[in-house]
Design a protein around this motif. Structure first.
Motif, PDB file in Angstrom:
ATOM      1  N   GLY A   1       0.805  -1.220   0.000  1.00 14.06           N
ATOM      2  CA  GLY A   1       0.000   0.000   0.000  1.00 14.06           C
ATOM      3  C   GLY A   1       0.837   1.269   0.000  1.00 14.06           C
ATOM      4  N   LYS A   2       2.121   1.142  -0.312  1.00 14.02           N
ATOM      5  CA  LYS A   2       2.995   2.335  -0.365  1.00 14.02           C
ATOM      6  C   LYS A   2       3.089   2.835  -1.808  1.00 14.02           C
ATOM      7  CE  LYS A   2       5.933   2.713   3.537  1.00 14.02           C
ATOM      8  NZ  LYS A   2       6.114   1.426   4.219  1.00 14.02           N
ATOM      9  N   PHE A   3       3.210   4.159  -1.982  1.00 12.21           N
ATOM     10  CA  PHE A   3       3.381   4.696  -3.333  1.00 12.21           C
ATOM     11  C   PHE A   3       4.663   4.154  -3.962  1.00 12.21           C
ATOM     12  CE2 PHE A   3       0.771   8.288  -1.549  1.00 12.21           C
ATOM     13  CZ  PHE A   3      -0.325   8.071  -2.369  1.00 12.21           C
ATOM     14  N   LEU A   4       4.562   3.695  -5.206  1.00  9.20           N
ATOM     15  CA  LEU A   4       5.737   3.197  -5.922  1.00  9.20           C
ATOM     16  C   LEU A   4       6.619   4.336  -6.414  1.00  9.20           C
ATOM     17  CD1 LEU A   4       4.063   0.381  -8.055  1.00  9.20           C
ATOM     18  CD2 LEU A   4       6.071   0.044  -6.581  1.00  9.20           C
ATOM     19  N   TRP A   5       6.023   5.518  -6.507  1.00  8.62           N
ATOM     20  CA  TRP A   5       6.715   6.653  -7.111  1.00  8.62           C
ATOM     21  C   TRP A   5       6.778   7.802  -6.107  1.00  8.62           C
ATOM     22  CZ3 TRP A   5       9.972   7.935 -10.603  1.00  8.62           C
ATOM     23  CH2 TRP A   5      10.041   9.235 -11.132  1.00  8.62           C
ATOM     24  N   PRO A   6       7.956   8.442  -5.926  1.00  4.12           N
ATOM     25  CA  PRO A   6       8.054   9.501  -4.917  1.00  4.12           C
ATOM     26  C   PRO A   6       7.185  10.721  -5.220  1.00  4.12           C
ATOM     27  CG  PRO A   6      10.107   9.325  -6.201  1.00  4.12           C
ATOM     28  CD  PRO A   6       9.263   8.146  -6.564  1.00  4.12           C
ATOM     29  N   GLY A   7       6.883  10.958  -6.489  1.00  4.25           N
ATOM     30  CA  GLY A   7       5.956  12.044  -6.842  1.00  4.25           C
ATOM     31  C   GLY A   7       6.515  13.437  -6.601  1.00  4.25           C
ATOM     32  N   PHE A   8       5.606  14.405  -6.515  1.00  2.00           N
ATOM     33  CA  PHE A   8       5.928  15.817  -6.256  1.00  2.00           C
ATOM     34  C   PHE A   8       7.089  16.285  -7.143  1.00  2.00           C
ATOM     35  CE2 PHE A   8       3.831  14.107  -2.429  1.00  2.00           C
ATOM     36  CZ  PHE A   8       2.751  14.965  -2.384  1.00  2.00           C
TER      37      PHE A   8
ATOM     38  N   MET B   1      16.378   8.181 -13.459  1.00  2.00           N
ATOM     39  CA  MET B   1      16.064   7.759 -12.089  1.00  2.00           C
ATOM     40  C   MET B   1      17.234   8.053 -11.153  1.00  2.00           C
ATOM     41  SD  MET B   1      13.032   6.261 -12.026  1.00  2.00           S
ATOM     42  CE  MET B   1      11.834   5.725 -13.244  1.00  2.00           C
ATOM     43  N   SER B   2      18.219   8.828 -11.635  1.00  2.00           N
ATOM     44  CA  SER B   2      19.437   9.028 -10.849  1.00  2.00           C
ATOM     45  C   SER B   2      19.129   9.662  -9.498  1.00  2.00           C
ATOM     46  CB  SER B   2      20.417   9.913 -11.625  1.00  2.00           C
ATOM     47  OG  SER B   2      19.775  11.128 -11.971  1.00  2.00           O
ATOM     48  N   GLY B   3      19.731   9.105  -8.474  1.00  2.00           N
ATOM     49  CA  GLY B   3      19.601   9.669  -7.139  1.00  2.00           C
ATOM     50  C   GLY B   3      18.305   9.335  -6.416  1.00  2.00           C
ATOM     51  N   LEU B   4      17.456   8.516  -7.015  1.00  2.00           N
ATOM     52  CA  LEU B   4      16.169   8.221  -6.384  1.00  2.00           C
ATOM     53  C   LEU B   4      16.234   7.054  -5.414  1.00  2.00           C
ATOM     54  CD1 LEU B   4      13.321   8.663  -8.997  1.00  2.00           C
ATOM     55  CD2 LEU B   4      14.020  10.161  -7.136  1.00  2.00           C
ATOM     56  N   GLY B   5      17.345   6.324  -5.426  1.00  2.00           N
ATOM     57  CA  GLY B   5      17.396   5.135  -4.573  1.00  2.00           C
ATOM     58  C   GLY B   5      16.517   4.048  -5.156  1.00  2.00           C
ATOM     59  N   ASN B   6      15.836   3.340  -4.262  1.00  2.00           N
ATOM     60  CA  ASN B   6      15.066   2.178  -4.700  1.00  2.00           C
ATOM     61  C   ASN B   6      13.737   2.545  -5.328  1.00  2.00           C
ATOM     62  OD1 ASN B   6      16.690   0.063  -4.239  1.00  2.00           O
ATOM     63  ND2 ASN B   6      15.953  -0.326  -2.135  1.00  2.00           N
ATOM     64  N   VAL B   7      13.652   2.431  -6.639  1.00  2.00           N
ATOM     65  CA  VAL B   7      12.345   2.555  -7.278  1.00  2.00           C
ATOM     66  C   VAL B   7      12.122   1.244  -8.027  1.00  2.00           C
ATOM     67  CG1 VAL B   7      10.993   3.745  -9.040  1.00  2.00           C
ATOM     68  CG2 VAL B   7      12.449   5.066  -7.519  1.00  2.00           C
ATOM     69  N   ASN B   8      11.014   0.600  -7.732  1.00  3.78           N
ATOM     70  CA  ASN B   8      10.726  -0.667  -8.398  1.00  3.78           C
ATOM     71  C   ASN B   8      10.181  -0.382  -9.793  1.00  3.78           C
ATOM     72  OD1 ASN B   8       9.789  -3.110  -9.324  1.00  3.78           O
ATOM     73  ND2 ASN B   8       9.082  -3.779  -7.292  1.00  3.78           N
ATOM     74  N   GLU B   9      11.109  -0.202 -10.737  1.00  3.82           N
ATOM     75  CA  GLU B   9      10.707   0.215 -12.081  1.00  3.82           C
ATOM     76  C   GLU B   9       9.823  -0.812 -12.769  1.00  3.82           C
ATOM     77  OE1 GLU B   9      13.511   2.194 -14.663  1.00  3.82           O
ATOM     78  OE2 GLU B   9      14.910   2.412 -12.983  1.00  3.82           O
ATOM     79  N   ASP B  10      10.124  -2.099 -12.531  1.00  4.36           N
ATOM     80  CA  ASP B  10       9.327  -3.126 -13.204  1.00  4.36           C
ATOM     81  C   ASP B  10       7.860  -3.009 -12.815  1.00  4.36           C
ATOM     82  OD1 ASP B  10      11.449  -4.080 -14.586  1.00  4.36           O
ATOM     83  OD2 ASP B  10      12.007  -5.549 -13.042  1.00  4.36           O
ATOM     84  N   GLU B  11       7.616  -2.800 -11.513  1.00  3.83           N
ATOM     85  CA  GLU B  11       6.235  -2.691 -11.058  1.00  3.83           C
ATOM     86  C   GLU B  11       5.615  -1.359 -11.505  1.00  3.83           C
ATOM     87  OE1 GLU B  11       6.248  -4.130  -6.894  1.00  3.83           O
ATOM     88  OE2 GLU B  11       4.094  -3.719  -6.985  1.00  3.83           O
ATOM     89  N   LEU B  12       6.430  -0.313 -11.461  1.00  7.39           N
ATOM     90  CA  LEU B  12       5.942   1.026 -11.790  1.00  7.39           C
ATOM     91  C   LEU B  12       5.493   1.141 -13.254  1.00  7.39           C
ATOM     92  CD1 LEU B  12       5.687   3.883 -10.560  1.00  7.39           C
ATOM     93  CD2 LEU B  12       8.047   4.288 -11.235  1.00  7.39           C
ATOM     94  N   PHE B  13       6.188   0.411 -14.129  1.00  6.20           N
ATOM     95  CA  PHE B  13       5.892   0.545 -15.558  1.00  6.20           C
ATOM     96  C   PHE B  13       5.108  -0.630 -16.127  1.00  6.20           C
ATOM     97  CE2 PHE B  13       9.538   3.416 -15.054  1.00  6.20           C
ATOM     98  CZ  PHE B  13       9.016   4.552 -15.655  1.00  6.20           C
ATOM     99  N   SER B  14       4.848  -1.650 -15.300  1.00  7.44           N
ATOM    100  CA  SER B  14       4.238  -2.867 -15.870  1.00  7.44           C
ATOM    101  C   SER B  14       2.825  -2.582 -16.381  1.00  7.44           C
ATOM    102  CB  SER B  14       4.216  -3.980 -14.827  1.00  7.44           C
ATOM    103  OG  SER B  14       3.197  -3.724 -13.889  1.00  7.44           O
ATOM    104  N   LEU B  15       2.447  -3.346 -17.392  1.00  3.65           N
ATOM    105  CA  LEU B  15       1.139  -3.213 -18.041  1.00  3.65           C
ATOM    106  C   LEU B  15       0.442  -4.561 -17.951  1.00  3.65           C
ATOM    107  CD1 LEU B  15       1.485  -1.590 -21.615  1.00  3.65           C
ATOM    108  CD2 LEU B  15       0.034  -0.780 -19.753  1.00  3.65           C
ATOM    109  N   PRO B  16      -0.082  -4.928 -16.799  1.00  5.61           N
ATOM    110  CA  PRO B  16      -0.639  -6.283 -16.668  1.00  5.61           C
ATOM    111  C   PRO B  16      -1.820  -6.501 -17.630  1.00  5.61           C
ATOM    112  CG  PRO B  16      -0.826  -5.036 -14.598  1.00  5.61           C
ATOM    113  CD  PRO B  16      -0.193  -4.128 -15.578  1.00  5.61           C
ATOM    114  N   SER B  17      -1.688  -7.525 -18.501  1.00  6.99           N
ATOM    115  CA  SER B  17      -2.721  -7.759 -19.517  1.00  6.99           C
ATOM    116  C   SER B  17      -4.090  -8.019 -18.911  1.00  6.99           C
ATOM    117  CB  SER B  17      -2.352  -8.960 -20.382  1.00  6.99           C
ATOM    118  OG  SER B  17      -1.222  -8.656 -21.111  1.00  6.99           O
ATOM    119  N   HIS B  18      -4.117  -8.859 -17.858  1.00  3.66           N
ATOM    120  CA  HIS B  18      -5.426  -9.189 -17.263  1.00  3.66           C
ATOM    121  C   HIS B  18      -6.106  -7.917 -16.752  1.00  3.66           C
ATOM    122  CE1 HIS B  18      -3.754  -8.750 -13.173  1.00  3.66           C
ATOM    123  NE2 HIS B  18      -2.647  -9.165 -13.765  1.00  3.66           N
TER     124      HIS B  18
END
Ligand code: GDP
Ligand code: PGA
Ligand code: MN
Length: 625
Positions: free
Chosen positions: A525-532, A569-586
């Motif tokens: 339930g945490k934001f995947l992206w730091p935002g702002f 993404m430089s300097g952002l530390g841990n960003v789960n890019e795979d989850e952030l950009f995934s396009l789940p077909s279902h």
């Protein structure tokens, strides 16, 4: 002609003019005011001139009455606590009135409740209004506010006149719009948008007044008459319901004018981004209420070399010029921003905008005369005493909320340190990209780009978002909010989509269209992206696309998506890019079907066929994966 004039003067003559010169007003204004006086029966008329003395007088009255509290920590700033039953827009009580229902709302499927606006017939609305407005200002002053939406004298601007029995509304209108006697000169014999607002609490008062905020929540109604260019709002003082220049005029009425005149009135911020390459672009972005417009418009970039400047944070009026370039203005003069979440880390430019001359509504108050809301925990003196928006003692860490989740700051745009030098340019600024977005906890990637204009219109038509505190909805349901305009449509949404499609014409430079999502959550339930401020990284990608970089995008069923590694993404530390950009077909199969069902149910035969066709194609593409 003279007779009309004489009659009008006589009618008003029964009521003292407390301030201003009635006899010098344009004739159409006199006739309008005579009608308002007859209808509402105020004890006096106060013709506003927009001067500082006027504000001082009104503020003094409101302080004496207890409606406003001075926030001594800042210059000329005040806290207002409303009746706790009057804190947000009321979509279910907001109507568009036209003789033909389908001018206002689409043909919805039989048995389905329409969500793209509420229509009422002129006859039924007359009954509702007759039950409310006669005598509604008894014992109260009627303030007459001449205002201009957009820079005075701009060919894109429009004039309105609002009457109201709320001096809080007057104070906020002075911040949010351009209130000036020059409006009378500019107006002359022309028509204007007629705005009638009453708190619906005549004297002697019938119901218990809470917090010195007379209102009438049981009888709230906000009626729009697009053909007559008229708005009647009753019972509520909350900004979205009562500052009639804003959502009522600049979106609902203006969207109809825009359709008729071939331009666009949209729920969009406008911002300028100067890149490290020293190129400048203006973009417009549409997000539903409380989904990040004000924050994006004033973004403090998390990458070096970028400069952001703000033109507007909520509403854009845009028109193609003679060279086929879309130009936009901000019709407003102030910010009516969501307070919670705003702090020196998330939005320093908003913070700096309201250090003086501002009004805070339903926020909490610190013992040293400052404002407080959720998000300011680290920016107030540790352990300081706080009074909640409901007047209860509170301190950081004691649980519960100090400010109402839809509490707001009202601040002059001119005080924002990053206003663009051209923010009041009468010609507007050239728009090279349009961005849609919403709160999408699952499935929707950080950013994608439409394949073309019509595809972008389809993407806009499918905007959805989690419900927020900006309106009366409870809980976190995902709601459709196409083009971020669901609560603000002034006419049939299917016709509106067609209007958007029709804007694409030979010789016009169509802005590229994008979709963003700052709000995707991980499994905890945490934001995947730091935002702002970090949203600059997404804007950077968007602008490279606008500049024609075709090495950074790959095709997908939803449109163009960033090639892996193409967003900095430089300097952002841990960003789960795979989850952030995934396009789940279902997810997208379900979502495409659900969007089609929404359009079939809610827009029906009014939905332009191309939109359904593009959704069919999207569904087919996902089903092949
Ligand atoms: P507006 O009503 O569309 O102008 O939305 P605001 O900019 O006022 O933001 C509404 C709420 O969303 C505030 O509480 C913000 O702190 C929050 N918000 C805005 N931008 C972001 C973002 O990029 N990420 C996250 N997580 N929250 C945001
Ligand atoms: P918002 O304003 O779009 O900035 O949230 C909406 C409102 O009037 O509630
Ligand atoms: Mn906002």
């Amino acid at each position: 002609v003279y007779e009309v004039h004489e009659i009008v003067v006589q009618k008003v003559g029964k009521v003292p003019v407390a301030k201003g010169d009635f006899s010098h007003l344009p004739k159409k204004v006199k006739i309008f005011l005579a009608h308002c006086v007859q209808l509402c029966g105020p004890r006096g008329i106060y013709i506003c001139d927009g001067s500082q003395e006027e504000a001082d007088e009104i503020i003094h009255k409101l302080l004496e009455r207890g409606t406003l509290t001075r926030l001594t920590k800042y210059k000329n700033s005040y806290l207002c606590r409303t009746d706790p039953d009057d804190v947000a827009r009321v979509e279910s009580k907001t109507f568009i009135v036209t003789p033909n229902k389908y001018d206002s709302v689409p043909h919805v499927r039989e048995g389905v409740k329409g969500t793209m606006g509420c229509w009422m017939s002129p006859e039924d609305m007359k009954k509702e209004l007759d039950d409310r407005f006669p005598g509604c200002m008894a014992g109260r002053m009627m303030y007459v506010i001449p205002f201009c939406m957009g820079p005075l004298g701009s060919p894109l601007s429009k004039i309105g006149v609002q009457v109201t029995d709320s001096n809080y509304v007057l104070l906020c209108m002075r911040i949010m719009t351009r209130v000036s006697p020059k409006v009378w000169e500019l107006l002359g014999d022309q028509d204007f948008v007629k705005c009638i607002h009453s708190m619906g609490c005549p004297r002697p008062v019938q119901r218990r007044v809470k917090n010195h905020w007379p209102c009438n929540p049981e009888k709230v109604i906000i009626a729009h008459f697009p053909e007559e260019r008229k708005i009647k709002s009753f019972g509520s003082g909350y900004g979205g319901n009562s500052l009639l220049g804003k959502k009522c005029f600049a979106l609902r009425i203006a969207s109809v004018i825009a359709r008729d005149e071939g331009w666009m009135a949209e729920h969009m911020l406008i911002m300028s981004i100067t890149t490290p390459r020293n190129t400048e672009h203006f973009v417009a972005a549409a997000f539903p209420s409380a989904c990040g417009k004000t924050n994006l418009a004033m973004l403090n970039p998390g990458l070096p070399g970028f400069k952001i400047q703000c033109i507007g944070d909520d509403i854009a009026w845009m028109k193609f010029d003679e060279n086929g370039v879309l130009h936009g203005i901000n019709p407003e003069a102030g910010f009516f921003g969501v307070a919670p979440g705003t702090n020196m880390k998330t939005n320093p430019n908003a913070m700096l905008s309201f250090q003086s001359n501002s009004i805070f509504t339903n926020v909490a108050e610190t013992a040293d005369g400052g404002y407080f809301w959720e998000g300011l925990e680290d920016e107030v003196t540790a352990g300081i005493g706080i009074k909640t928006w409901l007047g209860q003692p509170w301190h950081v860490g004691c649980g519960g909320k100090a400010a109402h989740p839809n509490s707001r700051f009202t601040a002059p745009a001119s005080q924002c340190p990053i206003m663009h030098p051209r923010w009041e340019d009468p010609k507007g600024v050239p728009i090279s990209a349009i961005i849609f977005g919403g709160r999408r906890p699952t499935g929707v990637p950080l950013v994608f780009e439409a394949k073309n204009w019509a595809h972008g219109v389809m993407i806009g038509a499918c905007v959805k978002s989690e419900a927020t505190a900006a309106a009366e909805f409870q809980g976190k349901t995902i709601m459709h909010d196409p083009m971020a305009m669901r609560p603000f449509m002034g006419y049939n949404f299917g016709h509106y989509l067609q209007h958007w499609l029709d804007l694409e014409q030979p010789g016009r430079k169509m802005p590229k269209i994008f979709h963003v999502n700052w709000f995707r959550l991980d499994e905890h339930g945490k934001f995947l992206w730091p935002g702002f401020g970090e949203n600059i990284r997404v804007l950077d990608w968007i602008l490279k696309r606008v500049e024609g970089d075709d090495t950074i995008a790959v095709s997908s069923p939803v449109g163009w998506i960033p090639k892996k590694g193409s967003i900095d993404m430089s300097g952002l530390g841990n960003v789960n890019e795979d989850e952030l950009f995934s396009l789940p077909s279902h997810y997208w199969l379900d979502d495409s079907r659900e969007s089609k069902r929404f359009l079939e149910d809610q827009v029906g035969s009014d939905c332009p066929p191309i939109i359904m066709k593009l959704l069919d194609e999207q569904e087919a593409a996902f089903s092949k994966l």
